[in-house]
Scaffold this motif. Structure first.
Motif, PDB file in Angstrom:
ATOM      1  N   SER A 127     -38.435 -13.229  18.173  1.00 39.15           N
ATOM      2  CA  SER A 127     -39.562 -12.390  18.584  1.00 39.15           C
ATOM      3  C   SER A 127     -40.865 -13.184  18.594  1.00 39.15           C
ATOM      4  O   SER A 127     -41.037 -14.141  17.837  1.00 39.15           O
ATOM      5  CB  SER A 127     -39.697 -11.188  17.646  1.00 39.15           C
ATOM      6  OG  SER A 127     -39.810 -11.625  16.309  1.00 39.15           O
ATOM      7  N   MET A 144     -29.613  -6.972  12.619  1.00 37.94           N
ATOM      8  CA  MET A 144     -31.018  -6.655  12.913  1.00 37.94           C
ATOM      9  C   MET A 144     -31.935  -7.792  12.481  1.00 37.94           C
ATOM     10  O   MET A 144     -31.828  -8.294  11.366  1.00 37.94           O
ATOM     11  CB  MET A 144     -31.453  -5.382  12.178  1.00 37.94           C
ATOM     12  CG  MET A 144     -30.791  -4.132  12.652  1.00 37.94           C
ATOM     13  SD  MET A 144     -31.506  -2.693  11.795  1.00 37.94           S
ATOM     14  CE  MET A 144     -30.477  -1.394  12.457  1.00 37.94           C
ATOM     15  N   ASP A 145     -32.857  -8.159  13.377  1.00 42.67           N
ATOM     16  CA  ASP A 145     -33.869  -9.168  13.082  1.00 42.67           C
ATOM     17  C   ASP A 145     -34.924  -8.604  12.134  1.00 42.67           C
ATOM     18  O   ASP A 145     -35.255  -7.425  12.177  1.00 42.67           O
ATOM     19  CB  ASP A 145     -34.509  -9.623  14.400  1.00 42.67           C
ATOM     20  CG  ASP A 145     -35.603 -10.629  14.192  1.00 42.67           C
ATOM     21  OD1 ASP A 145     -36.781 -10.223  14.183  1.00 42.67           O
ATOM     22  OD2 ASP A 145     -35.298 -11.819  14.036  1.00 42.67           O
ATOM     23  N   TRP A 203     -37.845  -7.070  13.965  1.00 38.08           N
ATOM     24  CA  TRP A 203     -37.460  -5.834  14.637  1.00 38.08           C
ATOM     25  C   TRP A 203     -37.585  -4.664  13.655  1.00 38.08           C
ATOM     26  O   TRP A 203     -38.135  -3.611  13.981  1.00 38.08           O
ATOM     27  CB  TRP A 203     -36.031  -5.935  15.169  1.00 38.08           C
ATOM     28  CG  TRP A 203     -35.545  -4.658  15.782  1.00 38.08           C
ATOM     29  CD1 TRP A 203     -34.936  -3.614  15.143  1.00 38.08           C
ATOM     30  CD2 TRP A 203     -35.666  -4.263  17.153  1.00 38.08           C
ATOM     31  NE1 TRP A 203     -34.660  -2.588  16.013  1.00 38.08           N
ATOM     32  CE2 TRP A 203     -35.097  -2.961  17.259  1.00 38.08           C
ATOM     33  CE3 TRP A 203     -36.173  -4.864  18.294  1.00 38.08           C
ATOM     34  CZ2 TRP A 203     -35.034  -2.275  18.463  1.00 38.08           C
ATOM     35  CZ3 TRP A 203     -36.109  -4.171  19.495  1.00 38.08           C
ATOM     36  CH2 TRP A 203     -35.557  -2.896  19.572  1.00 38.08           C
ATOM     37  N   TYR A 212     -40.273  -1.953  14.610  1.00 41.71           N
ATOM     38  CA  TYR A 212     -39.642  -0.790  15.240  1.00 41.71           C
ATOM     39  C   TYR A 212     -38.844   0.088  14.283  1.00 41.71           C
ATOM     40  O   TYR A 212     -38.475   1.212  14.627  1.00 41.71           O
ATOM     41  CB  TYR A 212     -38.725  -1.241  16.385  1.00 41.71           C
ATOM     42  CG  TYR A 212     -39.432  -2.070  17.422  1.00 41.71           C
ATOM     43  CD1 TYR A 212     -40.387  -1.503  18.262  1.00 41.71           C
ATOM     44  CD2 TYR A 212     -39.180  -3.429  17.543  1.00 41.71           C
ATOM     45  CE1 TYR A 212     -41.051  -2.273  19.211  1.00 41.71           C
ATOM     46  CE2 TYR A 212     -39.836  -4.200  18.486  1.00 41.71           C
ATOM     47  CZ  TYR A 212     -40.772  -3.623  19.318  1.00 41.71           C
ATOM     48  OH  TYR A 212     -41.431  -4.381  20.243  1.00 41.71           O
ATOM     49  N   CYS A 265     -29.381  -0.177  17.994  1.00 43.03           N
ATOM     50  CA  CYS A 265     -28.733  -1.493  17.910  1.00 43.03           C
ATOM     51  C   CYS A 265     -27.228  -1.485  18.195  1.00 43.03           C
ATOM     52  O   CYS A 265     -26.631  -2.549  18.336  1.00 43.03           O
ATOM     53  CB  CYS A 265     -28.965  -2.087  16.518  1.00 43.03           C
ATOM     54  SG  CYS A 265     -30.707  -2.308  16.114  1.00 43.03           S
TER      55      CYS A 265
END
Length: 266
Positions: free
Chosen positions: A15, A80-81, A84, A88, A95
């Motif tokens: 990101s 999951m990052d 993120w 979010y 996801c």
């Protein structure tokens, strides 16, 4: 059956950080030989670095006995990052296909979500709390506040002075850039309102005078209530269509419409 969240190291963050600056951007061009310009905004400058290179692999594990031996089974849910989750939130439905995951495991979606979120909610809270202490988050919220105020001010201004008028005078920070144009827009608005007041004042005066004439009374007696309602609808449609402010004429068409109104006695 339980949820396992494994932290994994990434080689780099997928990101991009938020921009550090919000600036005014002036658009200018020539239309029909006349200069046209208005002020907009854009994000610019460097982006914030995102030093945390982590992701979280979520899986479901199940232990069971078979022939006296303990066995394990596991199902991968998603990964999951870190950023993120920070920006979010940890939304499983964003996801993966949670319905198919639950079906493969042999439980309902609700049961699967309950198992996952018992652990994931705590991780999300921790990550969001960390992120909200960063300069990136604080700068982003500052820019967001400026833009929200700009949108509110623009909406209120253009409700009164017309579409696209705000950006011709003010920038995103609310600074007046074109005072002469603003003065012109305000004078134009007042002149329009004055013409409107004058027109309706004269229209009302003519209506009252005509309503007392013997001619009007004679005409009025020629129509029943149902007919008059029909003529009123016709008159309203014509009045809206041929109003001087709409067709920009000298009022001749509106005089004809008003004459019809007198003749119909409505």
């Amino acid at each position: 059956m339980y949820c396992v969240i494994q932290e994994v190291e990434l080689k780099k963050s997928d990101s991009h950080g938020e921009y550090k600056e919000l600036e005014v951007y002036k658009n200018e061009w020539i239309m029909a030989g006349r200069e046209v310009k208005f002020y907009s905004y854009r994000f610019t400058g460097e982006r914030f670095e995102r030093p945390i290179k982590k992701a979280y692999k979520i899986s479901i594990h199940k232990s069971y006995r078979e022939n006296g031996k303990v066995k394990k089974k596991q199902w991968s849910i998603c990964t999951m990052d870190y950023y993120w989750i920070a920006i979010y939130g940890a939304g499983i439905y964003d996801c993966c296909n949670i319905e198919s995951k639950a079906k493969a495991i042999g439980i309902t979606e609700e049961e699967l979500c309950d198992i996952i979120y018992k652990k994931l909610d705590l991780l999300e809270y921790k990550i969001k709390s960390e992120y909200q202490e960063t300069e990136e988050y604080k700068t982003h919220k500052k820019h967001e506040g400026i833009i929200n105020k700009y949108n509110i001010d623009k909406k209120e201004f253009e409700k009164k002075y017309g579409k696209d008028s705000y950006d011709k005078c003010y920038d995103v920070f609310g600074k007046l850039r074109e005072p002469e144009l603003l003065d012109f827009i305000k004078r134009q608005y007042e002149a329009h309102k004055e013409r409107e007041r004058s027109y309706y004042k004269n229209f009302k005066g003519n209506y009252n005078n005509n309503s007392n004439s013997s001619y009007y009374n004679n005409k009025q007696s020629n129509y029943n209530v149902e007919d008059k309602e029909k003529y009123k609808k016709i008159y309203k449609t014509l009045a809206k269509t041929y109003h001087p402010d709409i067709i920009k004429d000298d009022g001749e068409m509106m005089k004809i419409v008003n004459k019809l109104k007198e003749e119909w006695g409505i």
